[in-house]
Scaffold this motif. Structure first.
Motif, PDB file in Angstrom:
ATOM      1  N   THR A  60      30.766 -25.411  21.607  1.00  0.00           N
ATOM      2  CA  THR A  60      31.258 -25.446  20.300  1.00  0.00           C
ATOM      3  C   THR A  60      32.735 -25.766  20.481  1.00  0.00           C
ATOM      4  OG1 THR A  60      29.606 -23.602  19.740  1.00  0.00           O
ATOM      5  CG2 THR A  60      31.345 -24.201  18.257  1.00  0.00           C
TER       6      THR A  60
ATOM      7  N   LEU B  70      23.904 -19.193  11.834  1.00  0.00           N
ATOM      8  CA  LEU B  70      25.092 -20.206  12.208  1.00  0.00           C
ATOM      9  C   LEU B  70      25.816 -19.633  13.277  1.00  0.00           C
ATOM     10  CD1 LEU B  70      25.604 -23.192  11.335  1.00  0.00           C
ATOM     11  CD2 LEU B  70      27.241 -22.133   9.531  1.00  0.00           C
TER      12      LEU B  70
ATOM     13  N   ILE C 233      24.123 -19.631  16.679  1.00  0.00           N
ATOM     14  CA  ILE C 233      23.922 -20.996  17.245  1.00  0.00           C
ATOM     15  C   ILE C 233      25.382 -21.457  17.719  1.00  0.00           C
ATOM     16  CG2 ILE C 233      23.758 -23.440  16.615  1.00  0.00           C
ATOM     17  CD1 ILE C 233      21.913 -22.351  14.439  1.00  0.00           C
TER      18      ILE C 233
ATOM     19  N   PHE D  62      20.520 -25.841  17.175  1.00  0.00           N
ATOM     20  CA  PHE D  62      21.020 -26.317  15.626  1.00  0.00           C
ATOM     21  C   PHE D  62      19.981 -27.284  15.154  1.00  0.00           C
ATOM     22  CE2 PHE D  62      22.607 -29.221  12.585  1.00  0.00           C
ATOM     23  CZ  PHE D  62      23.106 -28.402  11.770  1.00  0.00           C
TER      24      PHE D  62
END
Ligand SMILES: CC1=C(/C=C/C(C)=C/C=C/C(C)=C/C=O)C(C)(C)CCC1
Length: 292
Positions: free
Chosen positions: A136, A125, A128, A199
């Protein structure tokens, strides 16, 4: 069954390679793969929770199950509204544990089990989210200011990789070198793939598909075309309800929200259905290991 897993991962790698050769910078490609994988594999993998065995004293009534499931979703919705940052932190933490756990569905982790799941999931995670940090940051901008992480992001990714690799290395499990190689190559693969694509591919082919395979094994025992059809029929009702619900809410919000806010809202909706699912899967996966 193992073949389906390998075919899925190969498809993911082919999609990523074709992105670099043909579709780089075409945002629609990322969005199509991301939405397609989530709709076709991601949502359905959580749509059969009601048929998975729970702990011994759990009642078998579907009604009780649904009341518990929806209560968790409602409480979580409430916390997202009043405490969005805390809810995000909770979502990332339980997701990391849940993602990490999937990598060990066929292995008995004996040392620092929860930490091992948590750090392995955090590694993936983390890569990513941090490798495409700008994307993000933009998605999260309406609820959290995360730019303070930027200077440390390589340190965080490297530390998570080292800790998760070491925690896996110390386990006494079969085919450890294959798992360690997969962890390393997958980490590199996710690092070079942009946010939504990485993702979508990780969630679809390293999490949802392997989960669907163990769910199929549990519900159907052995493979036949008839059993597969029946399994897909079982997945349908809750998949369709979730997908239509998500599409309906996104459609209603479309006029008020910008693209990144829509993506965030999408993840918040996913988090609502994921929260009870993560508890159900935890009990299922751990009890399955005791039986084997
Ligand atoms: C990718 C991404 C996010 C995290 C998503 C997560 C953590 C999803 C977890 C899904 C699960 C656990 C599904 C259940 O099986 C953020 C930070 C929300 C926004 C930026 C893009």
């Amino acid at each position: 069954m193992k073949n389906i897993d390998i075919i899925g991962k190969t498809i993911a790698i082919i999609i990523a390679i074709s992105y670099y050769f043909f579709f780089e910078n075409i945002e629609a490609f990322q969005l199509v793969i991301f939405s397609g994988v989530i709709l076709i594999i991601g949502i359905p993998h959580g749509a059969i929770d009601h048929l998975l065995p729970q702990d011994k004293d759990a009642t078998s009534s579907l009604m009780v199950f649904l009341v518990k499931y929806f209560s968790i979703m409602l409480i979580y919705l409430y916390t997202w509204y009043f405490f969005p940052k805390l809810s995000l932190l909770v979502f990332l933490t339980i997701s990391a544990y849940h993602f990490g756990q999937t990598h060990f569905v066929n292995h008995s982790v004996t040392k620092f089990r929860s930490l091992c799941y948590f750090f392995l999931g955090s590694n993936f995670l983390g890569i990513i989210l941090l490798s495409d940090f700008q994307a993000t940051e933009e998605i999260l901008s309406s609820i959290a200011e995360v730019s303070f992480i930027e200077p440390f992001r390589y340190l965080v990714m490297l530390s998570l990789f080292i800790v998760s690799f070491s925690l896996t290395f110390i386990q006494k499990i079969e085919n450890k070198s294959i798992l360690l190689t997969e962890i390393t190559l997958l980490s590199v693969f996710l690092y070079f793939t942009p946010l939504l694509l990485s993702f979508g591919l990780y969630f679809g082919f390293w999490h949802s598909l392997p989960s669907l395979l163990i769910e199929f094994e549990e519900v159907s025992r052995d493979y036949s075309k008839e059993k597969l059809k029946k399994f897909i029929l079982h997945l349908m009702p809750f998949s369709i309800i979730s997908i239509l619900g998500i599409i309906f809410i996104l459609f209603l919000s479309n006029t008020y929200l910008q693209k990144d806010q829509m993506i965030l809202l999408f993840f918040i909706l996913v988090s609502l259905i994921s929260a009870p699912h993560i508890f159900v899967m935890n009990k299922f996966i751990e009890s399955r290991k005791i039986q084997n």
